[in-house]
Design a protein around this motif. Structure first.
Motif, PDB file in Angstrom:
ATOM      1  N   ASN A   7       0.834  -1.122  -0.054  1.00 59.03           N
ATOM      2  CA  ASN A   7       0.056  -0.079   0.119  1.00 59.03           C
ATOM      3  C   ASN A   7       0.787   1.219  -0.025  1.00 59.03           C
ATOM      4  OD1 ASN A   7      -2.462  -1.637  -0.210  1.00 59.03           O
ATOM      5  ND2 ASN A   7      -2.394  -1.711   2.033  1.00 59.03           N
ATOM      6  N   VAL A   8       2.073   1.251   0.836  1.00 56.92           N
ATOM      7  CA  VAL A   8       2.701   2.440   0.724  1.00 56.92           C
ATOM      8  C   VAL A   8       3.322   2.586  -0.786  1.00 56.92           C
ATOM      9  CG1 VAL A   8       5.092   3.118   1.359  1.00 56.92           C
ATOM     10  CG2 VAL A   8       3.724   2.151   3.039  1.00 56.92           C
ATOM     11  N   TYR A  17       2.616   5.869  -3.065  1.00 58.21           N
ATOM     12  CA  TYR A  17       3.719   6.682  -3.568  1.00 58.21           C
ATOM     13  C   TYR A  17       3.628   7.047  -5.047  1.00 58.21           C
ATOM     14  CZ  TYR A  17       8.334   8.274  -5.141  1.00 58.21           C
ATOM     15  OH  TYR A  17       9.321   8.626  -5.685  1.00 58.21           O
ATOM     16  N   ASP A  18       3.377   5.762  -5.815  1.00 59.58           N
ATOM     17  CA  ASP A  18       2.957   5.846  -7.277  1.00 59.58           C
ATOM     18  C   ASP A  18       1.892   6.609  -7.599  1.00 59.58           C
ATOM     19  OD1 ASP A  18       5.120   4.004  -7.583  1.00 59.58           O
ATOM     20  OD2 ASP A  18       4.042   2.362  -7.701  1.00 59.58           O
ATOM     21  N   ASP A  74       3.549  14.039  -2.657  1.00 57.79           N
ATOM     22  CA  ASP A  74       3.203  15.550  -2.780  1.00 57.79           C
ATOM     23  C   ASP A  74       1.914  16.034  -2.115  1.00 57.79           C
ATOM     24  OD1 ASP A  74       4.032  18.078  -4.107  1.00 57.79           O
ATOM     25  OD2 ASP A  74       2.400  17.657  -5.671  1.00 57.79           O
ATOM     26  N   LEU A  75       1.107  15.078  -2.350  1.00 55.57           N
ATOM     27  CA  LEU A  75      -0.169  15.525  -1.497  1.00 55.57           C
ATOM     28  C   LEU A  75      -0.241  15.640   0.056  1.00 55.57           C
ATOM     29  CD1 LEU A  75      -2.618  13.219  -3.379  1.00 55.57           C
ATOM     30  CD2 LEU A  75      -2.574  15.716  -3.828  1.00 55.57           C
ATOM     31  N   SER A  91      13.150  11.576  -3.104  1.00 55.04           N
ATOM     32  CA  SER A  91      11.825  12.237  -3.443  1.00 55.04           C
ATOM     33  C   SER A  91      11.447  13.417  -2.553  1.00 55.04           C
ATOM     34  CB  SER A  91      10.736  11.495  -3.954  1.00 55.04           C
ATOM     35  OG  SER A  91      11.001  10.514  -4.971  1.00 55.04           O
ATOM     36  N   PHE A  92      11.201  12.887  -1.169  1.00 54.04           N
ATOM     37  CA  PHE A  92      10.682  13.609  -0.005  1.00 54.04           C
ATOM     38  C   PHE A  92      11.435  14.985  -0.057  1.00 54.04           C
ATOM     39  CE2 PHE A  92      11.303  14.529   4.569  1.00 54.04           C
ATOM     40  CZ  PHE A  92      10.107  14.888   4.606  1.00 54.04           C
ATOM     41  N   VAL A  93      13.074  14.698  -0.010  1.00 51.75           N
ATOM     42  CA  VAL A  93      13.986  15.858   0.079  1.00 51.75           C
ATOM     43  C   VAL A  93      13.993  16.906  -0.902  1.00 51.75           C
ATOM     44  CG1 VAL A  93      16.453  16.558   0.396  1.00 51.75           C
ATOM     45  CG2 VAL A  93      15.565  14.461   1.539  1.00 51.75           C
TER      46      VAL A  93
END
Length: 72
Positions: A8-9, A13-14, A19-20, A53-55
């Motif tokens: 599910n993670v 992510y996909d 971003d949300l 991606s988070f960074v």
């Protein structure tokens, strides 16, 4: 969305959840900010690519900004 397994993670992510959730971490509602931060944590611990991606999306600054928010 905070307490689910790796499949599910990955799906979240996909689907663009990172971003949300970064937008929600700036919410005026404390519970929404907390839920978004927990979800971001769950995504980030899953894969180094997700952390990168988070960074790149400004996630570090978004979380640091939470240190100066007031509770509801």
């Amino acid at each position: 969305m905070g307490g689910f397994g790796p499949r599910n993670v990955i799906a979240a992510y996909d689907a663009g959840a990172l971003d949300l959730m970064l937008k929600l971490v700036d919410s005026s509602v404390a519970g929404e900010r907390a839920a978004a931060a927990t979800t971001l944590r769950n995504i980030c611990v899953e894969d180094e690519k997700y952390r990168e991606s988070f960074v790149k999306l400004g996630g570090i600054q978004a979380l640091v900004n939470q240190l100066d928010t007031k509770p509801d």
